[in-house]
Design a protein around this motif. Structure first.
Motif, PDB file in Angstrom:
ATOM      1  N   ARG A 176       0.854  -1.198   0.000  1.00 59.45           N
ATOM      2  CA  ARG A 176       0.000   0.000   0.000  1.00 59.45           C
ATOM      3  C   ARG A 176       0.887   1.245   0.000  1.00 59.45           C
ATOM      4  N   ILE A 177       0.579   2.148  -0.910  1.00 58.44           N
ATOM      5  CA  ILE A 177       1.377   3.356  -1.075  1.00 58.44           C
ATOM      6  C   ILE A 177       0.482   4.580  -0.944  1.00 58.44           C
ATOM      7  N   LEU A 178       0.863   5.476  -0.044  1.00 58.54           N
ATOM      8  CA  LEU A 178       0.172   6.753   0.085  1.00 58.54           C
ATOM      9  C   LEU A 178       0.971   7.782  -0.703  1.00 58.54           C
ATOM     10  N   GLU A 203      -4.289   4.504   6.935  1.00 61.37           N
ATOM     11  CA  GLU A 203      -4.314   3.587   5.791  1.00 61.37           C
ATOM     12  C   GLU A 203      -3.337   2.430   5.941  1.00 61.37           C
ATOM     13  N   ASP A 204      -2.515   2.469   6.998  1.00 60.44           N
ATOM     14  CA  ASP A 204      -1.550   1.387   7.262  1.00 60.44           C
ATOM     15  C   ASP A 204      -0.706   1.098   6.024  1.00 60.44           C
ATOM     16  N   VAL A 205      -0.035   2.142   5.533  1.00 57.29           N
ATOM     17  CA  VAL A 205       0.709   2.010   4.287  1.00 57.29           C
ATOM     18  C   VAL A 205       2.126   1.505   4.522  1.00 57.29           C
ATOM     19  N   ASP A 206       2.708   1.005   3.447  1.00 53.59           N
ATOM     20  CA  ASP A 206       4.091   0.535   3.460  1.00 53.59           C
ATOM     21  C   ASP A 206       5.050   1.600   2.926  1.00 53.59           C
ATOM     22  N   VAL A 207       4.497   2.521   2.143  1.00 51.77           N
ATOM     23  CA  VAL A 207       5.305   3.545   1.478  1.00 51.77           C
ATOM     24  C   VAL A 207       4.547   4.866   1.515  1.00 51.77           C
ATOM     25  N   ILE A 208       5.296   5.947   1.750  1.00 51.24           N
ATOM     26  CA  ILE A 208       4.747   7.292   1.584  1.00 51.24           C
ATOM     27  C   ILE A 208       5.534   7.948   0.463  1.00 51.24           C
TER      28      ILE A 208
END
Length: 132
Positions: free
Chosen positions: A7-9, A55-60
């Protein structure tokens, strides 16, 4: 990493109102199989970090064209650390002079992708860093 989809924000901090390029990056990341959440324009570092937590992302990913990439990225990274997500991958793209890349890396930015960076390079970087 598990079978969980990456998941990427993607966010546009500051007052810069140009987002055509970042939208194409979002599409390229989506087409590469990532789940992409685009926050839209004019987000503050607090809003970006809050959205990343929610959003519990892996990447910003930050897209910055205004020239304020060093102070904004530094502030976002510090707020990420304060929120306990300092190990989340932080990428910065946009109008980034080469002389500023070491400053961004010293601030904790994991990857810098100036305008016209190949989409494949961004995708490959994320996959390598997240071991997917």
């Amino acid at each position: 990493m598990t079978d969980k989809r990456v998941r990427i924000l993607v966010a546009k901090p500051g007052l810069d109102g140009h987002d055509r390029g970042v939208k194409t990056v979002c599409l390229a990341l989506r087409d590469a199989g990532f789940e992409v959440i685009y926050t839209g324009l004019h987000k503050t570092p607090d809003q970006i970090v809050r959205a990343a937590l929610q959003e519990d992302v892996d990447v910003i990913g930050l897209s910055i064209l205004s020239g304020a990439h060093v102070p904004i990225s530094t502030e976002v990274k510090q707020k990420m650390r304060d929120a306990g997500i300092g190990d989340t991958l932080l990428l910065v793209g946009g109008v980034i002079p080469g002389r500023d890349v070491p400053k961004l890396e010293a601030a904790g930015v994991d990857g810098v992708f100036p305008v016209a960076s190949p989409y494949d390079a961004i995708v490959a970087f994320i996959k390598e860093k997240l071991h997917v």
